[in-house]
Design an enzyme around this catalytic site. Sequence first.
Site, short mmCIF file in Angstrom:
data_model
loop_
_atom_site.label_atom_id
_atom_site.label_comp_id
_atom_site.label_asym_id
_atom_site.label_seq_id
_atom_site.Cartn_x
_atom_site.Cartn_y
_atom_site.Cartn_z
N LYS A 26 0.84 -1.21 0.00
CA LYS A 26 0.00 0.00 0.00
C LYS A 26 0.87 1.25 0.00
CE LYS A 26 -2.00 3.25 2.83
NZ LYS A 26 -1.21 4.16 3.65
N ASN A 27 1.94 1.24 0.77
CA ASN A 27 2.78 2.43 0.87
C ASN A 27 3.73 2.60 -0.30
OD1 ASN A 27 1.52 3.30 3.14
ND2 ASN A 27 3.16 2.76 4.56
N CYS A 122 -4.75 10.21 7.31
CA CYS A 122 -4.78 9.73 8.69
C CYS A 122 -4.45 10.85 9.66
CB CYS A 122 -3.70 8.68 8.88
SG CYS A 122 -4.28 7.01 8.81
N ARG A 127 1.91 15.57 11.78
CA ARG A 127 2.31 15.28 10.41
C ARG A 127 2.60 16.53 9.59
NH1 ARG A 127 -0.48 9.78 8.41
NH2 ARG A 127 1.62 9.38 7.74
N ILE A 129 4.84 19.09 7.03
CA ILE A 129 5.57 18.80 5.78
C ILE A 129 6.77 19.74 5.65
CG2 ILE A 129 3.68 17.72 4.49
CD1 ILE A 129 3.22 20.45 3.13
N ASP A 312 4.17 1.12 11.81
CA ASP A 312 2.90 0.62 11.29
C ASP A 312 2.55 -0.78 11.83
OD1 ASP A 312 2.31 2.88 9.87
OD2 ASP A 312 3.14 2.17 7.98
N VAL A 334 8.20 7.27 16.49
CA VAL A 334 8.06 7.88 15.16
C VAL A 334 6.95 8.93 15.12
CG1 VAL A 334 7.68 7.44 12.70
CG2 VAL A 334 9.00 5.81 14.06
N ARG A 404 -8.94 1.65 3.50
CA ARG A 404 -7.85 2.45 2.92
C ARG A 404 -6.57 1.62 2.86
NH1 ARG A 404 -5.97 7.10 6.11
NH2 ARG A 404 -4.44 7.00 4.44
C1 UD1 Z 1 4.90 7.01 5.86
C2 UD1 Z 1 3.88 5.90 5.67
C3 UD1 Z 1 3.16 5.60 6.97
C4 UD1 Z 1 4.16 5.33 8.09
C5 UD1 Z 1 5.17 6.46 8.18
C6 UD1 Z 1 6.29 6.22 9.19
C7 UD1 Z 1 3.20 6.17 3.35
C8 UD1 Z 1 2.12 6.55 2.39
N1 UD1 Z 1 2.93 6.31 4.65
O1 UD1 Z 1 4.20 8.20 6.17
O2 UD1 Z 1 2.33 4.45 6.77
O3 UD1 Z 1 3.48 5.23 9.32
O4 UD1 Z 1 5.79 6.67 6.90
O5 UD1 Z 1 6.94 5.03 8.91
O6 UD1 Z 1 4.24 5.69 2.95
N2 UD1 Z 1 7.87 14.66 9.80
C9 UD1 Z 1 8.13 15.99 10.05
N3 UD1 Z 1 8.22 16.85 8.99
C10 UD1 Z 1 8.06 16.44 7.71
C11 UD1 Z 1 7.79 15.08 7.45
C12 UD1 Z 1 7.70 14.21 8.51
O7 UD1 Z 1 8.29 16.40 11.19
O8 UD1 Z 1 8.16 17.28 6.79
C13 UD1 Z 1 7.78 13.70 10.92
C14 UD1 Z 1 6.39 13.11 11.05
O9 UD1 Z 1 5.54 13.95 11.79
C15 UD1 Z 1 6.69 11.80 11.76
C16 UD1 Z 1 8.05 11.40 11.19
O10 UD1 Z 1 8.60 12.59 10.64
O11 UD1 Z 1 6.80 12.02 13.15
C17 UD1 Z 1 7.98 10.33 10.12
O12 UD1 Z 1 7.11 10.75 9.09
P1 UD1 Z 1 7.25 10.24 7.58
O13 UD1 Z 1 8.30 9.20 7.49
O14 UD1 Z 1 7.37 11.45 6.70
O15 UD1 Z 1 5.85 9.57 7.35
P2 UD1 Z 1 4.94 9.59 6.05
O16 UD1 Z 1 5.82 9.61 4.84
O17 UD1 Z 1 3.91 10.62 6.20
#
Ligand code: UD1
Length: 443
Positions: A26-27, A122, A127, A129, A312, A334, A404
């Site tokens: 899925k990811n 979710c 979260r 960016i 996850d 995480v 999802r």
């Molecule tokens: C992806 C996965 C999700 C999984 C997560 C962590 C997908 C579609 N989703 O989500 O299933 O749970 O990785 O393994 O692949 N962070 C920041 N700033 C940013 C980006 C991230 O602070 O700009 C933080 C997030 O809040 C979180 C950590 O970094 O605490 C990890 O997030 P990230 O690895 O980016 O997760 P996703 O890519 O959203």
Amino acid sequence: MSMHDMYLEIKQSPELSGDISLFGAKNAVLVIMASLLLTRGVSRLKNVPASSDVLHMIRLLESLGASIRFDRQKHELVIDTTQVNKWCVKPEIMNKMRASILVLVTLLARFYRADIAFPGGCVIGNRPIDFHVKNFQKMGVEIESKGSYLKAHVRSFIPGELVLEYPSIGATENLLMAAVAAPGSTKIINAALEPEVMDLIAVLQKMGAQIEIQAPATIEVRGGAELKPIEHELVADRLEAGALLLAAAITGGSVHVTNARADHLAVFLLKLEEMGHLVKKGLKSKGIVLEATKSPQAVSFKTSPYPGFPTDLQAPMMALQCLARGRSVIDETVFENRLVHVRELQKMGAQISIEGAKAIITGVDELYGARVIASDIRASCALALAGLAAKGTTIMTGLSHWQRGYDNLHKKLASLGAHVHLYSSTTISPSLENEFQKLSHRY
Ligand code: UD1
């Protein structure tokens, strides 16, 4: 019919047994679908899960002008990006799914501009960016938020050295796609190297991009080449594998997940072994058999980026600790707010206390069926697992999350002997299935 009319009924189940195979991750599928916008032409993806996130990404790409077919039987997705002619993603599409942020870069690579509504998805922690945005700016992307839109444009992506302060999966994937469009060499330092990121890299390499991994966690990309459409079988979903192995473990059964990759689940499998379960790995890491112990020991663990214990699988693994002998401490490092399932497990009789980002679980002899609500994808998995072992009947709502993340996981569990059934308030099959059937009829 809305998702709210749906629920999963889970009854205490016998020992699960049998062989089962996994769909693609899925990811990985969502970002790979987004990456196809870097090419013009017809690409083919195999072993695609028919999940609602995939359906949303299909709708998103269609809204940009792509033509798409899905073969429901073969799980094959055919995407033609030749006619893609729009760079604006509307809120009603974006709100459905956070992963849709992944089209920002590919739209920039194609049109030098992108207007996308703020991502939904979710609700786990904040979260943000910020890692994406800071590095985009370094690469020459101008980005501003206007109302509910992110508006971005770029003259040409600037290659260079990018550093992530944390190995974010989404940021790594976005920067990788920007780097293949940037003429010259880009390094992403402290990159995420999850199997799903590696699958995206495999796809970009098939398209013609030059990408190298340097120890310990740098990705070097030589970008700027013209990219061509691809054919690709997705990496097997290690999180679905985790769900099925845990289902075997919690029911005291024995299950063979035929295409699971043991090398993608090393720490998770180690923890299952520490609990007393027997884990057998197939040749070249392909295929995993779990034979459950009847007296599982509690184990403690901490989530971390790959190859650590995946966040996850934290909630699903917690379900097992509720019924294990002894005390388990689970440290979620995480995401800061990923223990919402604790409250629901407590409703089923679990003994859990929370201290900051840690859950402390004391194993009990029995759990009891209850009415529970799934708050995210992996929580839905945890509650279904607990339901398999709990006395009586568990009714789980919040099924939009289940749909999802998984393609009919209840049917896979049922095929192994689980008493799990998805009910909808009408007699017709769930609307998601109908949507996929319609897409399939285009064949
Ligand atoms: C992806 C996965 C999700 C999984 C997560 C962590 C997908 C579609 N989703 O989500 O299933 O749970 O990785 O393994 O692949 N962070 C920041 N700033 C940013 C980006 C991230 O602070 O700009 C933080 C997030 O809040 C979180 C950590 O970094 O605490 C990890 O997030 P990230 O690895 O980016 O997760 P996703 O890519 O959203």
